[in-house]
Design a protein around this motif. Structure first.
Motif, PDB file in Angstrom:
ATOM      1  N   ILE A 183      13.290  -0.033 -13.087  1.00  0.00           N
ATOM      2  CA  ILE A 183      14.515   0.200 -12.316  1.00  0.00           C
ATOM      3  C   ILE A 183      14.182   0.596 -10.880  1.00  0.00           C
ATOM      4  O   ILE A 183      14.815   0.122  -9.922  1.00  0.00           O
ATOM      5  CB  ILE A 183      15.375   1.276 -13.011  1.00  0.00           C
ATOM      6  N   LEU A 184      13.189   1.477 -10.714  1.00  0.00           N
ATOM      7  CA  LEU A 184      12.801   1.896  -9.361  1.00  0.00           C
ATOM      8  C   LEU A 184      12.265   0.711  -8.555  1.00  0.00           C
ATOM      9  O   LEU A 184      12.594   0.554  -7.372  1.00  0.00           O
ATOM     10  CB  LEU A 184      11.737   2.995  -9.444  1.00  0.00           C
TER      11      LEU A 184
ATOM     12  N   LEU B 151      13.890  -1.627  -4.782  1.00  0.00           N
ATOM     13  CA  LEU B 151      13.188  -1.830  -3.515  1.00  0.00           C
ATOM     14  C   LEU B 151      13.531  -3.193  -2.934  1.00  0.00           C
ATOM     15  O   LEU B 151      13.706  -4.172  -3.660  1.00  0.00           O
ATOM     16  CB  LEU B 151      11.674  -1.730  -3.716  1.00  0.00           C
ATOM     17  N   ARG B 152      13.599  -3.254  -1.632  1.00  0.00           N
ATOM     18  CA  ARG B 152      13.857  -4.517  -0.973  1.00  0.00           C
ATOM     19  C   ARG B 152      12.621  -5.401  -1.082  1.00  0.00           C
ATOM     20  O   ARG B 152      11.495  -4.971  -0.820  1.00  0.00           O
ATOM     21  CB  ARG B 152      14.189  -4.270   0.506  1.00  0.00           C
TER      22      ARG B 152
ATOM     23  N   ARG C 195       7.343 -13.684  -7.163  1.00  0.00           N
ATOM     24  CA  ARG C 195       6.658 -14.782  -7.829  1.00  0.00           C
ATOM     25  C   ARG C 195       5.154 -14.525  -7.907  1.00  0.00           C
ATOM     26  O   ARG C 195       4.523 -14.771  -8.935  1.00  0.00           O
ATOM     27  CB  ARG C 195       6.923 -16.088  -7.062  1.00  0.00           C
ATOM     28  N   ARG C 196       4.572 -14.011  -6.835  1.00  0.00           N
ATOM     29  CA  ARG C 196       3.125 -13.737  -6.808  1.00  0.00           C
ATOM     30  C   ARG C 196       2.769 -12.630  -7.805  1.00  0.00           C
ATOM     31  O   ARG C 196       1.751 -12.709  -8.496  1.00  0.00           O
ATOM     32  CB  ARG C 196       2.715 -13.323  -5.398  1.00  0.00           C
ATOM     33  N   ALA C 197       3.606 -11.596  -7.865  1.00  0.00           N
ATOM     34  CA  ALA C 197       3.358 -10.504  -8.812  1.00  0.00           C
ATOM     35  C   ALA C 197       3.429 -11.005 -10.247  1.00  0.00           C
ATOM     36  O   ALA C 197       2.627 -10.612 -11.104  1.00  0.00           O
ATOM     37  CB  ALA C 197       4.376  -9.381  -8.591  1.00  0.00           C
ATOM     38  N   GLU C 198       4.382 -11.883 -10.522  1.00  0.00           N
ATOM     39  CA  GLU C 198       4.533 -12.432 -11.863  1.00  0.00           C
ATOM     40  C   GLU C 198       3.314 -13.273 -12.243  1.00  0.00           C
ATOM     41  O   GLU C 198       2.762 -13.128 -13.339  1.00  0.00           O
ATOM     42  CB  GLU C 198       5.801 -13.276 -11.927  1.00  0.00           C
TER      43      GLU C 198
ATOM     44  N   LEU D 185      14.006 -12.578 -12.640  1.00  0.00           N
ATOM     45  CA  LEU D 185      13.197 -11.953 -11.596  1.00  0.00           C
ATOM     46  C   LEU D 185      13.572 -12.513 -10.230  1.00  0.00           C
ATOM     47  O   LEU D 185      13.724 -11.761  -9.261  1.00  0.00           O
ATOM     48  CB  LEU D 185      11.709 -12.196 -11.883  1.00  0.00           C
ATOM     49  N   GLU D 186      13.744 -13.823 -10.144  1.00  0.00           N
ATOM     50  CA  GLU D 186      14.065 -14.456  -8.869  1.00  0.00           C
ATOM     51  C   GLU D 186      15.516 -14.225  -8.457  1.00  0.00           C
ATOM     52  O   GLU D 186      15.835 -14.262  -7.269  1.00  0.00           O
ATOM     53  CB  GLU D 186      13.775 -15.957  -8.970  1.00  0.00           C
ATOM     54  N   GLN D 187      16.383 -13.956  -9.415  1.00  0.00           N
ATOM     55  CA  GLN D 187      17.800 -13.730  -9.111  1.00  0.00           C
ATOM     56  C   GLN D 187      18.131 -12.257  -8.901  1.00  0.00           C
ATOM     57  O   GLN D 187      19.303 -11.897  -8.775  1.00  0.00           O
ATOM     58  CB  GLN D 187      18.671 -14.306 -10.233  1.00  0.00           C
ATOM     59  N   GLY D 188      17.130 -11.389  -8.864  1.00  0.00           N
ATOM     60  CA  GLY D 188      17.372  -9.972  -8.614  1.00  0.00           C
ATOM     61  C   GLY D 188      17.967  -9.216  -9.787  1.00  0.00           C
ATOM     62  O   GLY D 188      18.652  -8.205  -9.594  1.00  0.00           O
TER      63      GLY D 188
END
Length: 284
Positions: free
Chosen positions: A139-140, A144-145, A190-193, A261-264
Protein backbone atom coordinates in the motif's frame (compact mmCIF):
# COMPACT_ATOMS: atom_id res chain seq x y z
CA UNK A 1 0.50 -39.39 3.77
CA UNK A 2 -1.46 -40.08 0.57
CA UNK A 3 -2.58 -37.16 -1.53
CA UNK A 4 -5.65 -37.35 -3.75
CA UNK A 5 -5.25 -35.80 -7.18
CA UNK A 6 -8.28 -33.60 -6.55
CA UNK A 7 -6.44 -32.11 -3.57
CA UNK A 8 -3.36 -31.59 -5.74
CA UNK A 9 -5.49 -29.85 -8.37
CA UNK A 10 -6.94 -27.47 -5.79
CA UNK A 11 -3.51 -26.69 -4.34
CA UNK A 12 -2.04 -26.18 -7.82
CA UNK A 13 -4.77 -23.72 -8.79
CA UNK A 14 -4.35 -21.83 -5.52
CA UNK A 15 -0.56 -21.78 -5.93
CA UNK A 16 -0.62 -20.81 -9.60
CA UNK A 17 -3.14 -18.04 -9.04
CA UNK A 18 -1.42 -16.63 -5.97
CA UNK A 19 2.32 -17.22 -6.58
CA UNK A 20 2.63 -14.62 -9.30
CA UNK A 21 0.35 -12.18 -7.51
CA UNK A 22 1.72 -10.26 -4.51
CA UNK A 23 -0.52 -12.02 -2.00
CA UNK A 24 1.80 -14.82 -0.75
CA UNK A 25 1.00 -18.07 -2.50
CA UNK A 26 2.60 -20.08 0.31
CA UNK A 27 0.20 -18.66 2.87
CA UNK A 28 -2.76 -19.49 0.64
CA UNK A 29 -1.52 -23.01 -0.06
CA UNK A 30 -0.79 -23.70 3.61
CA UNK A 31 -4.27 -22.50 4.62
CA UNK A 32 -5.78 -24.70 1.89
CA UNK A 33 -3.73 -27.64 3.20
CA UNK A 34 -4.96 -27.05 6.73
CA UNK A 35 -8.57 -26.87 5.52
CA UNK A 36 -8.08 -30.25 3.81
CA UNK A 37 -6.52 -31.74 6.92
CA UNK A 38 -2.98 -31.91 5.52
CA UNK A 39 0.22 -31.17 7.44
CA UNK A 40 2.19 -28.41 5.62
CA UNK A 41 5.40 -29.17 7.56
CA UNK A 42 5.94 -32.73 6.27
CA UNK A 43 8.63 -33.37 3.62
CA UNK A 44 6.00 -34.57 1.13
CA UNK A 45 3.98 -31.37 1.45
CA UNK A 46 6.96 -29.02 1.39
CA UNK A 47 8.23 -30.83 -1.71
CA UNK A 48 4.81 -30.46 -3.34
CA UNK A 49 4.87 -26.76 -2.49
CA UNK A 50 8.30 -26.38 -4.09
CA UNK A 51 7.20 -28.23 -7.23
CA UNK A 52 4.17 -25.96 -7.45
CA UNK A 53 6.65 -23.06 -7.29
CA UNK A 54 8.55 -24.73 -10.12
CA UNK A 55 5.45 -24.71 -12.29
CA UNK A 56 4.96 -21.01 -11.75
CA UNK A 57 8.69 -20.43 -12.34
CA UNK A 58 8.28 -21.87 -15.83
CA UNK A 59 5.18 -19.71 -16.28
CA UNK A 60 7.28 -16.63 -15.47
CA UNK A 61 9.96 -17.70 -17.95
CA UNK A 62 7.40 -18.13 -20.73
CA UNK A 63 5.60 -14.88 -19.90
CA UNK A 64 8.68 -12.64 -19.55
CA UNK A 65 10.93 -14.31 -22.11
CA UNK A 66 10.55 -11.67 -24.82
CA UNK A 67 10.98 -8.82 -22.33
CA UNK A 68 14.10 -10.45 -20.83
CA UNK A 69 15.57 -10.99 -24.29
CA UNK A 70 15.09 -7.27 -25.05
CA UNK A 71 16.46 -6.14 -21.68
CA UNK A 72 19.04 -8.66 -20.51
CA UNK A 73 20.30 -10.10 -23.79
CA UNK A 74 20.16 -7.04 -26.04
CA UNK A 75 23.96 -6.91 -26.16
CA UNK A 76 26.99 -8.30 -24.37
CA UNK A 77 27.44 -5.15 -22.18
CA UNK A 78 23.72 -5.26 -21.28
CA UNK A 79 24.01 -8.91 -20.33
CA UNK A 80 27.06 -8.25 -18.14
CA UNK A 81 25.43 -5.31 -16.39
CA UNK A 82 22.17 -7.10 -15.68
CA UNK A 83 23.89 -10.35 -14.72
CA UNK A 84 25.93 -8.42 -12.14
CA UNK A 85 22.73 -6.94 -10.69
CA UNK A 86 21.06 -10.34 -10.44
CA UNK A 87 24.15 -11.91 -8.84
CA UNK A 88 24.46 -9.04 -6.35
CA UNK A 89 20.77 -9.22 -5.46
CA UNK A 90 20.90 -13.00 -5.05
CA UNK A 91 24.00 -12.70 -2.85
CA UNK A 92 22.18 -10.15 -0.67
CA UNK A 93 19.24 -12.57 -0.44
CA UNK A 94 21.57 -15.32 0.71
CA UNK A 95 23.30 -13.17 3.34
CA UNK A 96 20.04 -11.88 4.82
CA UNK A 97 18.31 -15.27 4.61
CA UNK A 98 21.17 -17.15 6.30
CA UNK A 99 21.46 -14.46 8.97
CA UNK A 100 17.75 -14.77 9.73
CA UNK A 101 18.04 -18.56 9.84
CA UNK A 102 20.93 -18.29 12.32
CA UNK A 103 19.03 -15.82 14.53
CA UNK A 104 15.82 -17.86 14.52
CA UNK A 105 17.60 -21.14 15.25
CA UNK A 106 19.88 -19.84 18.02
CA UNK A 107 17.65 -17.27 19.73
CA UNK A 108 14.12 -18.56 19.17
CA UNK A 109 14.66 -22.34 19.05
CA UNK A 110 17.63 -22.33 21.45
CA UNK A 111 19.97 -23.97 18.91
CA UNK A 112 17.86 -27.13 18.67
CA UNK A 113 19.65 -29.69 16.49
CA UNK A 114 16.35 -30.83 14.96
CA UNK A 115 15.33 -27.33 13.84
CA UNK A 116 14.48 -26.79 10.18
CA UNK A 117 13.08 -23.61 8.69
CA UNK A 118 10.06 -25.61 7.46
CA UNK A 119 8.93 -25.84 11.10
CA UNK A 120 7.83 -22.22 10.83
CA UNK A 121 5.52 -22.90 7.90
CA UNK A 122 2.62 -24.12 10.02
CA UNK A 123 2.64 -21.10 12.37
CA UNK A 124 -0.50 -19.21 11.38
CA UNK A 125 0.14 -16.30 13.75
CA UNK A 126 3.52 -15.65 12.17
CA UNK A 127 1.94 -16.03 8.75
CA UNK A 128 -0.75 -13.45 9.55
CA UNK A 129 1.84 -10.95 10.81
CA UNK A 130 3.85 -11.47 7.62
CA UNK A 131 0.75 -10.86 5.49
CA UNK A 132 0.12 -7.60 7.33
CA UNK A 133 3.74 -6.50 6.78
CA UNK A 134 3.49 -7.31 3.07
CA UNK A 135 0.14 -5.53 2.78
CA UNK A 136 1.42 -2.35 4.42
CA UNK A 137 4.53 -2.32 2.21
CA UNK A 138 2.44 -2.77 -0.95
CA UNK A 139 0.00 0.00 0.00
CA UNK A 140 2.82 2.42 0.86
CA UNK A 141 4.62 1.68 -2.42
CA UNK A 142 1.40 2.16 -4.39
CA UNK A 143 0.93 5.65 -2.94
CA UNK A 144 4.26 6.83 -4.30
CA UNK A 145 4.33 8.67 -7.58
CA UNK A 146 5.78 6.44 -10.27
CA UNK A 147 9.28 7.31 -11.44
CA UNK A 148 11.09 5.90 -14.41
CA UNK A 149 14.55 5.51 -12.88
CA UNK A 150 16.58 2.61 -14.21
CA UNK A 151 17.62 -0.27 -11.99
CA UNK A 152 21.02 0.35 -10.39
CA UNK A 153 23.41 -1.99 -8.61
CA UNK A 154 22.52 -0.36 -5.29
CA UNK A 155 18.77 -0.76 -5.79
CA UNK A 156 19.33 -4.37 -6.92
CA UNK A 157 21.10 -5.15 -3.65
CA UNK A 158 18.29 -3.59 -1.63
CA UNK A 159 15.69 -5.60 -3.52
CA UNK A 160 17.71 -8.77 -2.95
CA UNK A 161 18.05 -8.03 0.77
CA UNK A 162 14.28 -7.59 1.12
CA UNK A 163 13.80 -10.87 -0.75
CA UNK A 164 15.98 -12.48 1.91
CA UNK A 165 13.53 -11.29 4.58
CA UNK A 166 10.74 -13.16 2.79
CA UNK A 167 12.41 -16.58 2.79
CA UNK A 168 11.59 -17.80 6.34
CA UNK A 169 8.19 -16.15 6.61
CA UNK A 170 5.25 -17.62 4.74
CA UNK A 171 2.89 -14.70 4.19
CA UNK A 172 5.55 -12.09 3.44
CA UNK A 173 4.99 -12.14 -0.32
CA UNK A 174 8.25 -12.36 -2.24
CA UNK A 175 6.90 -10.73 -5.40
CA UNK A 176 4.94 -8.13 -3.45
CA UNK A 177 7.94 -7.18 -1.31
CA UNK A 178 10.50 -7.06 -4.12
CA UNK A 179 8.33 -5.18 -6.60
CA UNK A 180 7.24 -2.73 -3.90
CA UNK A 181 10.85 -2.18 -2.85
CA UNK A 182 11.71 -1.40 -6.46
CA UNK A 183 8.87 1.12 -6.63
CA UNK A 184 10.04 2.77 -3.38
CA UNK A 185 13.53 3.08 -4.88
CA UNK A 186 12.10 4.78 -7.97
CA UNK A 187 12.40 1.86 -10.39
CA UNK A 188 9.68 1.85 -13.06
CA UNK A 189 6.83 -0.58 -12.53
CA UNK A 190 7.59 -2.75 -15.53
CA UNK A 191 11.33 -2.90 -14.75
CA UNK A 192 10.67 -3.78 -11.10
CA UNK A 193 8.29 -6.55 -12.15
CA UNK A 194 10.75 -8.05 -14.67
CA UNK A 195 13.62 -7.97 -12.17
CA UNK A 196 11.53 -9.48 -9.38
CA UNK A 197 10.63 -12.53 -11.43
CA UNK A 198 14.14 -12.86 -12.84
CA UNK A 199 15.31 -13.21 -9.22
CA UNK A 200 12.61 -15.82 -8.62
CA UNK A 201 13.85 -17.91 -11.53
CA UNK A 202 17.39 -17.83 -10.09
CA UNK A 203 16.25 -18.58 -6.53
CA UNK A 204 13.87 -21.47 -7.22
CA UNK A 205 16.30 -24.25 -8.40
CA UNK A 206 18.40 -24.24 -5.16
CA UNK A 207 15.20 -24.40 -3.11
CA UNK A 208 14.01 -27.36 -5.19
CA UNK A 209 17.33 -29.14 -4.63
CA UNK A 210 17.16 -28.51 -0.88
CA UNK A 211 13.62 -29.87 -0.56
CA UNK A 212 14.39 -32.86 -2.82
CA UNK A 213 17.28 -33.77 -0.52
CA UNK A 214 15.05 -33.34 2.55
CA UNK A 215 12.45 -35.63 0.97
CA UNK A 216 15.13 -38.17 0.05
CA UNK A 217 16.42 -38.30 3.62
CA UNK A 218 12.92 -38.61 5.13
CA UNK A 219 11.97 -41.35 2.67
CA UNK A 220 15.06 -43.41 3.52
CA UNK A 221 14.44 -43.09 7.25
CA UNK A 222 10.88 -44.28 6.71
CA UNK A 223 12.05 -47.11 4.43
CA UNK A 224 14.64 -48.27 6.97
CA UNK A 225 11.94 -48.49 9.61
CA UNK A 226 9.49 -50.41 7.41
CA UNK A 227 11.96 -52.58 5.51
CA UNK A 228 10.47 -51.62 2.13
CA UNK A 229 12.23 -49.93 -0.80
CA UNK A 230 11.53 -46.27 -1.47
CA UNK A 231 8.97 -45.68 -4.21
CA UNK A 232 10.14 -42.35 -5.64
CA UNK A 233 7.47 -42.18 -8.32
CA UNK A 234 4.86 -42.48 -5.60
CA UNK A 235 6.49 -39.52 -3.85
CA UNK A 236 7.26 -37.39 -6.93
CA UNK A 237 4.29 -38.25 -9.14
CA UNK A 238 1.75 -36.00 -7.38
CA UNK A 239 4.23 -33.12 -7.28
CA UNK A 240 4.87 -33.35 -11.02
CA UNK A 241 1.14 -33.30 -11.77
CA UNK A 242 0.75 -30.27 -9.51
CA UNK A 243 3.60 -28.53 -11.31
CA UNK A 244 1.76 -28.74 -14.64
CA UNK A 245 -1.46 -27.32 -13.24
CA UNK A 246 0.34 -24.51 -11.41
CA UNK A 247 2.13 -23.58 -14.65
CA UNK A 248 -1.20 -23.07 -16.45
CA UNK A 249 -2.75 -21.13 -13.58
CA UNK A 250 0.41 -19.01 -13.28
CA UNK A 251 0.20 -17.80 -16.87
CA UNK A 252 -3.30 -16.48 -16.25
CA UNK A 253 -2.27 -14.83 -12.97
CA UNK A 254 0.66 -13.01 -14.60
CA UNK A 255 -1.63 -11.33 -17.10
CA UNK A 256 -3.73 -10.08 -14.18
CA UNK A 257 -0.72 -8.83 -12.20
CA UNK A 258 0.82 -6.93 -15.11
CA UNK A 259 -2.48 -5.29 -15.98
CA UNK A 260 -3.18 -4.08 -12.43
CA UNK A 261 0.40 -2.94 -11.88
CA UNK A 262 0.37 -0.82 -15.03
CA UNK A 263 -3.11 0.55 -14.32
CA UNK A 264 -2.20 1.79 -10.83
CA UNK A 265 -4.21 -0.83 -8.94
CA UNK A 266 -1.25 -2.18 -6.98
CA UNK A 267 -2.73 -1.09 -3.65
CA UNK A 268 -5.64 -3.52 -4.00
CA UNK A 269 -3.21 -6.40 -3.50
CA UNK A 270 -2.07 -4.79 -0.24
CA UNK A 271 -5.65 -4.47 0.99
CA UNK A 272 -6.21 -8.12 0.11
CA UNK A 273 -3.16 -9.15 2.17
CA UNK A 274 -4.59 -7.35 5.21
CA UNK A 275 -7.92 -9.14 4.80
CA UNK A 276 -6.15 -12.46 4.24
CA UNK A 277 -4.26 -12.00 7.52
CA UNK A 278 -7.57 -11.98 9.38
CA UNK A 279 -8.73 -15.10 7.53
CA UNK A 280 -5.48 -16.90 8.37
CA UNK A 281 -5.93 -16.12 12.06
CA UNK A 282 -9.52 -17.36 11.94
CA UNK A 283 -8.54 -20.59 10.18
CA UNK A 284 -5.50 -21.12 12.39
Amino acid sequence: MDLHYFQILILAIVQGAAELLPVSSSAHVIVAEKLMGLDPTTPEMTMLLVMLHTGTMFAAIVYFWKAWIATYFASLPAFRTNALRIVAATAATGVVGLALLFIIKHLVFRNASSFEIEHLFGNTTLMAVSLVAAGVLIILAARLRERSDDLTLRSSIWIGAVQGLCLPFRGFSRSGATISTGLVLGVSRRRAEEFSFALAVVLTPPVIAKEAWRLYQAAHVQAAGSGHAVDYMHLMGPSLVGMVFSFLAGLLALRWLSKWLEQGRWHFFGIYCLVAAGVVLAVG
